[in-house]
Design a protein around this motif. Structure first.
Motif, PDB file in Angstrom:
ATOM      1  N   VAL A 172       9.163  -7.026  -9.758  1.00  0.00           N
ATOM      2  CA  VAL A 172       9.893  -7.754  -8.707  1.00  0.00           C
ATOM      3  C   VAL A 172      11.110  -8.547  -9.018  1.00  0.00           C
ATOM      4  CG1 VAL A 172       8.747 -10.577  -8.149  1.00  0.00           C
ATOM      5  CG2 VAL A 172       7.175  -8.286  -8.179  1.00  0.00           C
ATOM      6  N   MET A 173      11.063  -8.597 -10.588  1.00  0.00           N
ATOM      7  CA  MET A 173      12.271  -9.691 -10.750  1.00  0.00           C
ATOM      8  C   MET A 173      13.484  -8.598 -10.069  1.00  0.00           C
ATOM      9  SD  MET A 173      12.903 -10.832 -14.535  1.00  0.00           S
ATOM     10  CE  MET A 173      14.155 -12.615 -14.168  1.00  0.00           C
ATOM     11  N   GLY A 196       3.934  -7.688  -5.644  1.00  0.00           N
ATOM     12  CA  GLY A 196       4.202  -8.258  -6.567  1.00  0.00           C
ATOM     13  C   GLY A 196       3.161  -9.707  -6.971  1.00  0.00           C
ATOM     14  N   ILE A 197       2.966 -10.516  -5.640  1.00  0.00           N
ATOM     15  CA  ILE A 197       1.732 -10.811  -6.492  1.00  0.00           C
ATOM     16  C   ILE A 197       0.013 -10.936  -6.574  1.00  0.00           C
ATOM     17  CG2 ILE A 197       0.737 -13.042  -5.035  1.00  0.00           C
ATOM     18  CD1 ILE A 197       2.724 -13.583  -7.287  1.00  0.00           C
ATOM     19  N   GLU A 225      -4.018 -16.569 -12.361  1.00  0.00           N
ATOM     20  CA  GLU A 225      -3.957 -17.031 -13.948  1.00  0.00           C
ATOM     21  C   GLU A 225      -2.653 -17.026 -13.617  1.00  0.00           C
ATOM     22  OE1 GLU A 225      -6.905 -14.276 -15.110  1.00  0.00           O
ATOM     23  OE2 GLU A 225      -6.969 -15.851 -14.007  1.00  0.00           O
ATOM     24  N   ARG A 226      -2.147 -15.970 -13.156  1.00  0.00           N
ATOM     25  CA  ARG A 226      -0.784 -15.132 -13.472  1.00  0.00           C
ATOM     26  C   ARG A 226       0.159 -15.314 -12.580  1.00  0.00           C
ATOM     27  NH1 ARG A 226       0.154 -15.132 -18.801  1.00  0.00           N
ATOM     28  NH2 ARG A 226      -2.512 -14.392 -19.765  1.00  0.00           N
ATOM     29  N   ARG A 227      -0.037 -15.666 -11.049  1.00  0.00           N
ATOM     30  CA  ARG A 227       0.659 -15.658  -9.998  1.00  0.00           C
ATOM     31  C   ARG A 227       1.452 -16.303  -9.889  1.00  0.00           C
ATOM     32  NH1 ARG A 227      -4.763 -15.182  -6.639  1.00  0.00           N
ATOM     33  NH2 ARG A 227      -4.853 -17.782  -6.627  1.00  0.00           N
ATOM     34  N   ASN A 228       1.649 -17.616 -10.970  1.00  0.00           N
ATOM     35  CA  ASN A 228       2.415 -18.784 -10.924  1.00  0.00           C
ATOM     36  C   ASN A 228       3.612 -17.919 -12.001  1.00  0.00           C
ATOM     37  OD1 ASN A 228       3.797 -21.104 -11.369  1.00  0.00           O
ATOM     38  ND2 ASN A 228       2.736 -21.828 -12.564  1.00  0.00           N
ATOM     39  N   THR A 229       3.495 -17.206 -12.691  1.00  0.00           N
ATOM     40  CA  THR A 229       4.613 -16.538 -13.622  1.00  0.00           C
ATOM     41  C   THR A 229       5.228 -15.264 -12.487  1.00  0.00           C
ATOM     42  OG1 THR A 229       3.332 -16.862 -15.724  1.00  0.00           O
ATOM     43  CG2 THR A 229       4.423 -14.253 -15.219  1.00  0.00           C
ATOM     44  N   GLY A 230       4.698 -14.981 -11.792  1.00  0.00           N
ATOM     45  CA  GLY A 230       4.923 -13.978 -10.925  1.00  0.00           C
ATOM     46  C   GLY A 230       6.005 -14.664 -10.262  1.00  0.00           C
ATOM     47  N   CYS A 231       5.750 -15.908  -9.271  1.00  0.00           N
ATOM     48  CA  CYS A 231       5.834 -16.789  -8.316  1.00  0.00           C
ATOM     49  C   CYS A 231       7.750 -16.778  -9.250  1.00  0.00           C
ATOM     50  CB  CYS A 231       5.601 -17.360  -7.955  1.00  0.00           C
ATOM     51  SG  CYS A 231       6.730 -18.731  -6.588  1.00  0.00           S
TER      52      CYS A 231
END
Length: 565
Positions: free
Chosen positions: A41-42, A224-225, A231-237
């Motif tokens: 993703v990144m 990726g999301i 609780e980890r979707r924010n980090t993915g975004c």
């Protein structure tokens, strides 16, 4: 019931409530998810940022003036020759006219005070760019709009691709295959541009290359999301936006080191080519496979996740049994129009579309309406790019701890307040620059928030399609940017107009459901019931969202597993 001990699953007796609960069995936060975010993703977002922004440097039009032959027969410097042969218009050298030079037999010359067109071509300022599309093809004077047409056709391709390709991904071929399709489209239609001299062919190539821009970003982000825990979707975004920001910053350095548009066009193909290295390792989204009823393939991907996350005791038979139950609950229709059958979902969809249009418009008005460090194009681009970093961090902190809905409302109101403040600072250059930077920061944060909310509100069967239409609404609204900036109602009008839009969006945001801690909706019914048990008048955030667990839609005799002990 289900028992877990030291990461092993002993047996499944009750049906899973949703796909997110099934993901806890194979691991929804482990080495596999870190691989997806860190290796796929990144980096993908990073290279997309590089690819998209390189176009800005290819279509830049540097200062230019008529070429006047004969300097080689004199002892004058280039600057002295230009001062003698090029007239000035409003204090600047003319771009489209020159003085007539008459040469004598003895080598002397006479400069008449008679101007003529640039019949011998043009020279241009090479202090920043050696060659751009405009300088190579001499798109000056009566052809000065040619560069704008290239950019506009690329944007048109981007818009049309965003409308069509995600729908094909959602309904037919999936996220994985579409990701590689758009990579190939970009490389195939971008590479020939470097050697194309025919204007019509060049426009066609840029249009088709533009089809891929937004879709490749969308496929990587959504894929990726869909592997992450709530609780980890924010980090993915956050990682997606950080990758994009670092990519745009690097673009300035690349263009500064290689100031020739042909090489930049070829360099922009490298990320797409390297993207095919993921072919062997990138799986299809298991959520998409489930939405299409591909139970066996979905189980295979889940087993790979379990193996990578070292979850033992998970069998194919158990997974396929659970997946079959989840599949039986799903609607088989995947058209975006299906969402119109659900009252709450269609209203939320409309609100997100309106909000997307408003925030894209705000971003573009500030981007085009305020000039920063105009004396250095590369440094200006870098400053504008790096200014987005704080918005990424703030977006993550606010949405993670204060909740999505509160952050949405507060950011729209903050942006509106700075728009109002801008109307009182129009005569103060530095105060206006500071205000504009704040508006840009918050508008970038709004894009971050809207991206996250769209992924958490729309169901799996239309997640790509709905997100695509949000982007299309934003791109469509951005078309109005020059008309707002040059409306004739005064310099303050754009900011008063934007402040009204921000107030409207803050009001709309108050009626969106708070999705912090909730599973991604797999079906239309899941989306329709999203936020049930979470009152609109209650501030739900990181420290209390566990108190607002949605009620189960299942009958009492079909008890769900809410957690694994």
């Amino acid at each position: 019931m289900t028992y877990r001990k030291r990461g092993s699953l002993v047996g499944i007796r009750y049906k899973m409530k949703d796909f997110d609960e099934l993901m806890t069995v194979v691991g929804n936060h482990g080495p596999y998810q870190r691989w997806i975010l860190g290796v796929f993703v990144m980096p993908t977002s990073f290279f997309i940022g590089v690819t998209v922004n390189l176009l800005l440097f290819q279509v830049e039009v540097p200062k230019h003036w008529c070429h006047v032959p004969g300097i080689e027969n004199t002892s004058l410097s280039a600057e002295e020759w230009k001062n003698l042969t090029i007239p000035r218009e409003s204090g600047e050298f003319s771009s489209c006219s020159r003085y007539k030079v008459e040469w004598q037999h003895d080598g002397a010359f006479v400069i008449n005070n008679i101007t003529q067109g640039c019949d011998q071509g043009w020279d241009h300022d090479k202090s920043e760019f050696e060659e751009t599309m405009a300088t190579t093809n001499e798109w000056f004077c009566e052809r000065e709009d040619y560069t704008n047409h290239v950019y506009s056709l690329t944007s048109a391709g981007n818009t049309i691709g965003t409308i069509i390709l995600p729908v094909i991904a959602d309904r037919y071929i999936g996220r994985r295959l579409m990701f590689f399709v758009v990579l190939a489209v970009h490389a195939i239609f971008t590479l020939p541009v470097a050697w194309t001299t025919n204007y019509g062919l060049l426009l066609s190539l840029k249009f088709f290359a533009g089809l891929a821009f937004e879709t490749v970003n969308m496929m990587s982000y959504i894929t990726g999301i869909e592997f992450l825990a709530p609780e980890r979707r924010n980090t993915g975004c956050l990682l997606t936006f950080l990758g994009w920001t670092f990519g745009t910053c690097l673009t300035s350095l690349i263009a500064w080191l290689i100031p020739d548009w042909r090489y930049l066009a070829m360099i922009s193909c490298l990320p797409a080519t390297c993207g095919f290295l993921y072919w062997r390792y990138l799986p299809e989204s298991p959520r998409f496979l489930l939405s299409k009823g591909k139970i066996s393939e979905c189980a295979t991907v889940l087993l790979q996740i379990a193996k990578k996350n070292k979850k033992t005791g998970v069998s194919r038979a158990q997974l396929e049994a659970e997946l079959s139950i989840l599949w039986s609950r799903q609607e088989k229709e995947v058209s975006l129009l299906e969402a119109l059958r659900y009252p709450k979902l269609r209203v939320r969809m409309l609100m997100l579309f309106v909000m997307s249009g408003c925030l894209f418009l705000t971003y573009n008005v500030v981007f085009l309406g305020v000039t920063v460090l105009s004396s250095n194009f590369f440094l200006s681009h870098f400053v504008l790019s790096i200014s987005e970093l704080p918005s990424n961090g703030l977006g993550w902190v606010w949405t993670h701890y204060l909740g999505r809905r509160f952050t949405c409302i507060a950011t729209f109101l903050s942006t509106g307040a700075f728009c109002v403040a801008a109307t009182f600072c129009l005569e103060d250059k530095w105060a206006m620059l500071a205000i504009a930077s704040c508006i840009r920061l918050f508008s970038t944060q709004l894009i971050y928030i809207a991206t996250m909310q769209s992924a958490e509100i729309f169901p799996t069967p239309i997640r790509s399609t709905a997100f695509a239409w949000m982007v299309v609404c934003g791109l469509g609204a951005a078309i109005a940017t020059p008309y707002i900036l040059h409306s004739g109602f005064g310099d303050a009008f754009p900011y008063w107009f934007l402040s009204a839009l921000m107030l409207l969006c803050a009001t709309l945001g108050a009626f969106l459901p708070e999705t912090i801690g909730l599973p991604l909706p797999q079906t239309f019914r899941d989306s329709e019931e999203l936020g049930k048990g979470r009152p609109l008048t209650t501030w739900i955030h990181h420290w209390n969202h566990h108190k607002y667990v949605p009620a189960s839609p299942e009958e009492p005799n079909n008890q769900e597993l809410r957690s694994f002990q």
